[in-house]
Design a protein around this motif. Structure first.
Motif, mmCIF file in Angstrom:
data_model
loop_
_atom_site.group_PDB
_atom_site.id
_atom_site.type_symbol
_atom_site.label_atom_id
_atom_site.label_comp_id
_atom_site.label_asym_id
_atom_site.label_seq_id
_atom_site.Cartn_x
_atom_site.Cartn_y
_atom_site.Cartn_z
ATOM 1 N N THR A 125 0.798 -1.223 0.000
ATOM 2 C CA THR A 125 0.000 0.000 0.000
ATOM 3 C C THR A 125 0.828 1.269 0.000
ATOM 4 O O THR A 125 0.276 2.352 -0.237
ATOM 5 C CB THR A 125 -0.914 0.041 1.241
ATOM 6 O OG1 THR A 125 -0.092 0.021 2.427
ATOM 7 C CG2 THR A 125 -1.872 -1.141 1.272
ATOM 8 N N ALA A 126 2.128 1.184 0.287
ATOM 9 C CA ALA A 126 2.910 2.405 0.467
ATOM 10 C C ALA A 126 4.389 2.145 0.264
ATOM 11 O O ALA A 126 4.850 1.002 0.347
ATOM 12 C CB ALA A 126 2.677 2.979 1.873
ATOM 13 N N ALA A 127 5.135 3.215 0.025
ATOM 14 C CA ALA A 127 6.578 3.113 -0.183
ATOM 15 C C ALA A 127 7.357 3.045 1.123
ATOM 16 O O ALA A 127 8.495 2.577 1.142
ATOM 17 C CB ALA A 127 7.067 4.306 -1.005
ATOM 18 N N THR A 142 5.073 1.636 7.375
ATOM 19 C CA THR A 142 3.617 1.770 7.365
ATOM 20 C C THR A 142 2.943 0.932 6.280
ATOM 21 O O THR A 142 1.724 0.765 6.302
ATOM 22 C CB THR A 142 3.213 3.240 7.169
ATOM 23 O OG1 THR A 142 3.742 3.707 5.912
ATOM 24 C CG2 THR A 142 3.765 4.108 8.292
ATOM 25 N N ALA A 143 3.702 0.404 5.333
ATOM 26 C CA ALA A 143 3.123 -0.335 4.213
ATOM 27 C C ALA A 143 2.425 -1.604 4.684
ATOM 28 O O ALA A 143 2.882 -2.285 5.600
ATOM 29 C CB ALA A 143 4.207 -0.681 3.202
ATOM 30 N N ASP A 153 -4.922 5.354 -4.220
ATOM 31 C CA ASP A 153 -5.086 5.239 -5.663
ATOM 32 C C ASP A 153 -3.751 5.064 -6.369
ATOM 33 O O ASP A 153 -3.650 4.295 -7.333
ATOM 34 C CB ASP A 153 -5.794 6.482 -6.214
ATOM 35 C CG ASP A 153 -7.263 6.537 -5.816
ATOM 36 O OD1 ASP A 153 -7.816 5.495 -5.414
ATOM 37 O OD2 ASP A 153 -7.852 7.634 -5.903
ATOM 38 N N GLU A 154 -2.722 5.781 -5.893
ATOM 39 C CA GLU A 154 -1.422 5.683 -6.563
ATOM 40 C C GLU A 154 -0.822 4.287 -6.451
ATOM 41 O O GLU A 154 -0.153 3.804 -7.369
ATOM 42 C CB GLU A 154 -0.438 6.731 -6.021
ATOM 43 C CG GLU A 154 -0.213 6.706 -4.531
ATOM 44 C CD GLU A 154 -1.137 7.606 -3.744
ATOM 45 O OE1 GLU A 154 -0.725 8.056 -2.663
ATOM 46 O OE2 GLU A 154 -2.285 7.845 -4.200
ATOM 47 N N ALA A 155 -1.079 3.610 -5.323
ATOM 48 C CA ALA A 155 -0.602 2.233 -5.173
ATOM 49 C C ALA A 155 -1.425 1.284 -6.041
ATOM 50 O O ALA A 155 -0.885 0.382 -6.684
ATOM 51 C CB ALA A 155 -0.675 1.805 -3.714
ATOM 52 N N THR A 159 -7.377 -2.415 -6.090
ATOM 53 C CA THR A 159 -8.071 -1.366 -5.358
ATOM 54 C C THR A 159 -8.490 -1.911 -3.993
ATOM 55 O O THR A 159 -8.424 -3.125 -3.740
ATOM 56 C CB THR A 159 -9.318 -0.916 -6.120
ATOM 57 O OG1 THR A 159 -10.202 -2.059 -6.240
ATOM 58 C CG2 THR A 159 -8.961 -0.385 -7.509
ATOM 59 N N THR A 160 -8.960 -1.025 -3.142
ATOM 60 C CA THR A 160 -9.472 -1.458 -1.842
ATOM 61 C C THR A 160 -10.584 -2.479 -2.018
ATOM 62 O O THR A 160 -10.612 -3.524 -1.344
ATOM 63 C CB THR A 160 -9.988 -0.249 -1.046
ATOM 64 O OG1 THR A 160 -8.933 0.698 -0.890
ATOM 65 C CG2 THR A 160 -10.506 -0.674 0.315
#
Length: 245
Positions: free
Chosen positions: A16-18, A22-23, A54-56, A63-64
Motif C-alpha cells: 500500500t505504500a513506499a 507503514t506499508a 489510488d497511486e498504489a 483497489t481497496t
C-alpha cells in the motif's frame, strides 16, 4: 557449484505504500526455482485492512474493493508468507529479493502489527540469511552506469524477460533471473560462496546508503532526506516505541 546455479527462493511484495514502516501487504509471492528442479510458486492476496491509495492501486492493480473481495485476512497471509520463507531458509536456500531491505522490513512490521512471531524470532539467530539482492549487487558491480535501477531497467540491461511488472509473481521470477545473469556474467561474483556474497552485500548496501545520504546533504532542497536513509541490510531493525507491547 556456484550460488547462481543452485536453488533459490524469489520473494516479492506489492503493498500500500513506499514506507516499509507503514506499508501493508496486498499481494505476495515466494517461488522456488533453479537448481535443475521445477518451479514451485506460492502466491497470496491479502485484504490489508486499510484503504489502498489510488497511486498504489495504479501500480499493482488492486483497489481497496478488489482486495476486500479477493483477499484473505492479512494476519493469515502474513503468517503463511513468513512460514514459507522460514522453510526455505531452514534448508539453506537463499532468498532473492529486489531491494530486500524494503520487502523484508515490510514483512517484519506486518508480523509485529498482527502479533505474530517474525522471521527473526522463529527461524534464525539475529540475522536473516542468505539473501541475494540484485539491486545491491548491480549497483556495486556497475556503480557508474547511468540511468534507472528499477527491476524493469535491470531486466532491460541484463536482457531478462519480465512477464508483467508490478505483479508479485512476475517480479519475483524476474529478480531471480537477474540474479542468475549477474552470477553468470560476473566471474568475481560466481566464485563467491553464498555466505561470502551475503556478507559482502551488507557492506555494499551500507556504502550505497551512505553515498545516497551524502548526495542528499549536498543537494539543495533534498537535505532533509539524508536523515531518512537507512544503511542496514537486508532488514531495518525494529525500533521500539512507547506504544509497543
Amino acid at each position: 557449484m556456484s550460488w547462481h546455479l543452485g536453488r533459490m527462493a524469489a520473494f516479492d511484495l506489492e503493498t500500500t505504500a513506499a514506507d516499509p514502516e507503514t506499508a501493508r501487504i496486498v499481494t505476495a509471492c515466494v517461488v522456488q526455482l533453479g537448481g535443475g528442479q521445477p518451479l514451485s510458486p506460492a502466491t497470496w492476496v491479502a485484504d490489508p485492512g486499510v484503504e489502498i491509495p489510488d497511486e498504489a492501486a495504479k501500480i499493482h492493480g488492486y483497489t481497496t474493493e478488489r482486495a476486500r473481495a479477493e483477499g484473505r485476512p492479512a494476519a493469515e497471509v502474513v503468517e503463511e508468507i513468513t512460514a514459507a520463507l522460514g522453510q526455505v531458509l531452514a534448508y539453506g536456500i537463499p532468498i532473492v529479493a529486489m531491494n530486500a531491505r524494503y520487502d523484508l522490513t515490510v514483512l517484519d512490521r506486518e508480523c509485529r502489527r498482527h502479533g505474530l512471531e517474525t522471521l527473526l524470532d522463529r527461524y534464525v539467530d539475529d540475522v536473516i540469511w542468505p539473501v541475494i539482492d540484485p539491486f545491491v549487487i548491480d549497483k556495486h558491480v556497475d556503480r557508474f552506469r547511468r540511468g534507472s535501477r528499477t527491476l524493469t531497467a535491470l531486466c532491460q540491461h541484463y536482457k531478462v524477460k519480465l512477464d508483467g511488472a508490478h505483479d508479485s509473481a512476475a517480479d519475483a521470477i524476474a529478480a531471480a533471473r537477474v540474479a542468475w545473469r549477474l552470477g553468470a556474467t560476473r566471474p568475481e561474483l560466481a566464485t563467491m560462496d553464498v555466505e561470502a556474497l551475503h556478507h559482502a552485500q551488507i557492506e555494499w548496501a551500507r556504502e550505497q546508503a551512505e553515498g545516497l545520504a551524502a548526495y542528499f546533504r549536498k543537494t539543495p532542497g533534498k537535505e532533509h532526506q539524508a536523515a531518512t536513509v537507512r544503511t542496514e541490510w537486508p532488514l531495518i531493525p525494529h525500533q521500539r516505541t512507547g506504544g509497543d507491547a
